[in-house]
Design a protein around this motif. Structure first.
Motif: not given
Length: 440
Positions: A160-167, A170-175, A210-213
């Motif tokens: 669960l390494q949060i990316p710098i930006t979301f593609e 859908y991806q943001a919601r999954q995380y 993780k939430l902050a990221s």
């Protein structure tokens, strides 16, 4: 896939139910049990045929048959939620999750096998199916109706390494859903182990980081995620509301015995209200633009996706600032629709009754303005209202949904009295009587 008989008949049954919902036939306001009419008979006939056509696919257990079974199961869940048959909807959801658990790439994590981790694959169709089940399950979990914890892991994100930006949204919601699932699990652990939960502090810090990221990535992706499309902009705002709800949960699960733990998060609750006002204005504008057309009359009140009900309901139940929680309830009551297992009418009735049980006559000597405009964001002066003492608050709110559209809702509130927990059970004749009956 739609050519498969089981899927086809399930689609016909669901479409028929949608049509009936649009027409208002058999709505929850109906007070008499009647013999199924031709429209209802059509729905039942295709529903039963879909169940019959599904049986060979359970026996075959090849990938194609499993997809048919899973897609049909999703349609059944939506059909039962639309009709208010919550017990049947939960049964179909559990059956679908059981199929996924037995036949797909998944693993059990942490102690007690309490969290089921469902991992994404390279198969796009499979991912769409699992994502749909994950969303339906998340709705049930947020409503307190789930029987197990489910985590849907984004592909290549085992740690669960949060990316710098979301593609994508859908991806943001999954995380964010993965983080919410972990919060649910840790909350249950802390509730089950009494008052000493200090050992979970490192895991809490991990979730908070993780939430902050996630929030940094969300903000960094703002322009690309919204792309000036109304639908994307609404989804983007909704994710922000769910973030605030997750943030409150993550910061409070270590002390489940104290309801006052939510008082330091008033600003997050206000943020949920602020975002919801923006969404309400979008919906209001859309309704004004469609006024005089037949579009609104041709739309069903049911969606399978996650909307604003859960964060507003959470605010109404857990925020003890009278102005803020009432604003959440009034926003909920401003619409009449369903989001999967969530129903704005049911959520509003529950939230109003919990507020009544908790507040009693606490504000009787204060001048309280409850007819404020929905578009008015709670201001600083509203934050100065006295908060309810711990003894007034419900330690736990449990809702038992009815088995049928005209069944009873059971509301169980547990309040602390002299260091003991007193349980109050309220039962309501669903829609018919509009009253709560004290079952003590």
């Amino acid at each position: 896939m739609a050519a498969e008989p089981a899927v086809l008949h399930a689609v016909l049954a669901l479409s028929s139910a949608h049509k009936r919902d649009i027409a208002g036939v058999g709505s929850l306001e109906v007070t008499e049990i009647t013999i199924p009419n031709k429209h209802e008979q059509f729905t039942l006939r295709h529903y039963n045929q879909a169940i019959s056509d599904l049986q060979p696919h359970f026996s075959a257990k090849d990938p194609a048959s499993l997809r048919v079974a899973l897609i049909t199961c999703v349609l059944f869940v939506c059909l039962e939620c639309l009709g208010g048959n919550y017990k049947a909807a939960k049964a179909h959801l559990q059956n679908g999750l059981k199929i996924l658990r037995e036949t797909t790439q998944s693993r059990l994590s942490t102690k007690g096998n309490s969290v089921w981790v469902l991992e994404s694959s390279t198969d796009a169709t499979y991912n769409h199916i699992t994502d749909t089940f994950a969303r339906l399950h998340m709705q049930a979990e947020l409503w307190g109706q789930a029987t197990q914890h489910l985590c849907l892991v984004p592909r290549a994100a085992g740690s669960l390494q949060i990316p710098i930006t979301f593609e994508s949204i859908y991806q943001a919601r999954q995380y964010l859903h993965r983080l919410l699932s972990e919060i649910f699990y840790l909350t249950d652990l802390c509730c089950g182990e009494g008052k000493s939960n200090a050992g979970y502090a490192p895991r809490q810090r991990n979730i908070q980081e993780k939430l902050a990221s996630w929030l940094r990535a969300y903000k960094a992706s703002s322009i690309s995620l919204q792309v000036h499309v109304t639908e994307n902009s609404v989804a983007y705002k909704l994710l922000h509301a769910y973030y605030y709800m997750a943030n409150i949960m993550a910061n409070t699960f270590l002390q489940p015995q104290y309801e006052t733990r939510f008082d330091s998060h008033i600003s997050d609750f206000v943020s949920i209200i602020t975002i919801s006002i923006e969404l309400w204005k979008v919906a209001l504008l859309a309704g004004a633009l469609e006024k005089g057309t037949s579009r609104e009359a041709e739309m069903s009140s049911f969606v399978a996706d996650m909307g604003w009900i859960a964060p507003l309901y959470f605010t109404a139940i857990k925020c003890r600032n009278h102005r803020v929680r009432l604003h959440a309830i009034r926003l909920l009551s401003s619409t009449s629709h369903k989001e999967g297992i969530w129903d704005t009418k049911v959520a509003t009735y529950i939230a109003r009754e919990v507020m009544r049980i908790e507040e009693k006559d606490f504000y009787k000597d204060l001048v309280v303005e409850d007819d404020f405009p929905l578009s008015e964001i709670p201001a600083e002066e509203h934050m100065s209202m006295p908060l309810l003492p711990e003894s007034y608050r419900a330690q736990e709110v449990q809702v038992v949904l009815p088995d049928q559209p005209r069944g009873n809702i059971v509301l169980i509130c547990r309040q602390k009295r002299d260091n003991s927990i007193v349980e109050y059970v309220y039962e309501r004749e669903y829609i018919i009587s509009h009253t709560w009956i004290d079952k003590i």
